[in-house]
Scaffold this motif. Structure first.
Motif, short mmCIF file in Angstrom:
data_model
loop_
_atom_site.label_atom_id
_atom_site.label_comp_id
_atom_site.label_asym_id
_atom_site.label_seq_id
_atom_site.Cartn_x
_atom_site.Cartn_y
_atom_site.Cartn_z
N ARG A 75 0.85 -1.20 0.00
CA ARG A 75 0.00 0.00 0.00
C ARG A 75 0.87 1.24 0.00
O ARG A 75 1.61 1.51 0.95
CB ARG A 75 -0.93 0.00 1.21
CG ARG A 75 -1.89 1.16 1.20
CD ARG A 75 -2.96 1.00 2.25
NE ARG A 75 -3.81 2.16 2.28
CZ ARG A 75 -4.10 2.83 3.38
NH1 ARG A 75 -3.63 2.45 4.55
NH2 ARG A 75 -4.87 3.88 3.32
N GLU A 83 -7.58 1.20 2.84
CA GLU A 83 -6.94 0.73 4.07
C GLU A 83 -7.29 -0.71 4.44
O GLU A 83 -6.76 -1.23 5.41
CB GLU A 83 -7.21 1.68 5.23
CG GLU A 83 -8.62 1.75 5.69
CD GLU A 83 -8.82 2.83 6.75
OE1 GLU A 83 -9.89 2.82 7.36
OE2 GLU A 83 -7.93 3.67 6.97
N GLU A 84 -8.14 -1.36 3.68
CA GLU A 84 -8.35 -2.78 3.89
C GLU A 84 -8.68 -3.46 2.57
O GLU A 84 -9.14 -2.84 1.63
CB GLU A 84 -9.42 -3.07 4.94
CG GLU A 84 -10.80 -2.69 4.58
CD GLU A 84 -11.80 -3.01 5.71
OE1 GLU A 84 -11.47 -3.76 6.63
OE2 GLU A 84 -12.91 -2.49 5.63
N VAL A 86 -10.68 -6.98 1.01
CA VAL A 86 -11.72 -7.94 1.39
C VAL A 86 -11.83 -9.00 0.29
O VAL A 86 -11.97 -8.68 -0.88
CB VAL A 86 -13.08 -7.23 1.56
CG1 VAL A 86 -14.16 -8.22 1.95
CG2 VAL A 86 -12.98 -6.10 2.58
N ARG A 93 -10.81 -10.35 5.57
CA ARG A 93 -10.83 -8.88 5.62
C ARG A 93 -9.56 -8.49 6.36
O ARG A 93 -9.41 -8.77 7.54
CB ARG A 93 -12.07 -8.40 6.34
CG ARG A 93 -12.18 -6.88 6.46
CD ARG A 93 -13.48 -6.47 7.13
NE ARG A 93 -14.61 -6.67 6.24
CZ ARG A 93 -15.19 -5.69 5.52
NH1 ARG A 93 -14.76 -4.48 5.61
NH2 ARG A 93 -16.19 -5.96 4.74
N THR A 94 -8.62 -7.82 5.66
CA THR A 94 -7.31 -7.52 6.22
C THR A 94 -7.01 -6.04 6.14
O THR A 94 -7.17 -5.42 5.09
CB THR A 94 -6.21 -8.31 5.48
OG1 THR A 94 -6.51 -9.70 5.56
CG2 THR A 94 -4.84 -8.06 6.07
N PHE A 95 -6.55 -5.46 7.25
CA PHE A 95 -6.13 -4.06 7.30
C PHE A 95 -4.79 -3.92 6.60
O PHE A 95 -3.89 -4.74 6.79
CB PHE A 95 -6.02 -3.59 8.75
CG PHE A 95 -5.55 -2.17 8.88
CD1 PHE A 95 -6.40 -1.12 8.59
CD2 PHE A 95 -4.26 -1.89 9.28
CE1 PHE A 95 -5.97 0.20 8.69
CE2 PHE A 95 -3.82 -0.58 9.39
CZ PHE A 95 -4.68 0.47 9.09
N LEU A 96 -4.64 -2.87 5.78
CA LEU A 96 -3.40 -2.60 5.05
C LEU A 96 -2.80 -1.29 5.54
O LEU A 96 -3.29 -0.21 5.18
CB LEU A 96 -3.68 -2.51 3.54
CG LEU A 96 -4.36 -3.70 2.88
CD1 LEU A 96 -4.66 -3.41 1.42
CD2 LEU A 96 -3.52 -4.95 3.02
N THR A 102 1.72 -5.94 3.26
CA THR A 102 0.98 -6.83 4.14
C THR A 102 0.66 -8.13 3.40
O THR A 102 0.03 -8.10 2.34
CB THR A 102 -0.34 -6.17 4.57
OG1 THR A 102 -0.06 -4.90 5.15
CG2 THR A 102 -1.10 -7.04 5.55
N CYS A 118 -11.70 -3.21 -1.97
CA CYS A 118 -11.35 -2.44 -0.78
C CYS A 118 -12.55 -2.52 0.17
O CYS A 118 -13.59 -3.08 -0.18
CB CYS A 118 -11.04 -0.98 -1.14
SG CYS A 118 -12.46 -0.04 -1.75
N GLY A 119 -12.43 -1.97 1.34
CA GLY A 119 -13.51 -2.01 2.32
C GLY A 119 -14.77 -1.30 1.85
O GLY A 119 -15.87 -1.60 2.31
#
Length: 130
Positions: A75, A83-84, A86, A93-96, A102, A118-119
């Motif tokens: 990122r 920022e995530e 999916v 579902r992963t936070f970046l 990541t 993305c989210g």
């Protein structure tokens, strides 16, 4: 049709409409390339780096079925939209974090085409399991 609009007003309206069309094309239909995961022997981890900056590059990722997959999301922006990541079909579902890479690990055992977003579902990509 609109007698109180002069030539400049029409040019502004036309320019605004064109800008909206270009932005929609960029976010929803622009091709961002495709990549095949690197892999050694069957059963080893397949890996692809995906740059997150205004979208996903590459946006289409091809992997072989039956081997684990590690996607490295690099990122390079601060937009809250990215920022995530999916993967709805995999329940991931992963936070970046910003300016970080990541890893996202998944098991792609069933051939098919799987979306990732993305989210906010504005940035889109596709995982093709063959």
């Amino acid at each position: 049709m609109f007698p109180d609009l002069d030539r400049i007003d029409w040019l502004v309206l036309l320019g605004g409409g064109l800008a909206i069309a270009v932005l929609n094309w960029y976010f929803f239909w622009a091709e961002r390339g495709s990549a095949r995961a690197t892999s050694g022997a069957p059963g080893t981890v397949q890996e692809v780096t995906v740059v997150v900056q205004g979208g996903y590059t590459p946006a289409t990722i091809h992997v072989n079925a039956g081997s684990p997959v590690r996607l490295l999301f690099d990122r390079r922006e601060t937009s809250s939209c990215s920022e995530e990541v999916v993967f709805p079909d995999f329940g991931i579902r992963t936070f970046l974090p910003t300016n970080a890479t990541t890893p996202v690990l998944l098991s792609a055992s069933t051939p098919g085409t799987y979306a990732f977003t993305c989210g906010m579902s504005m940035l889109r990509g596709t995982l093709v399991v063959e």
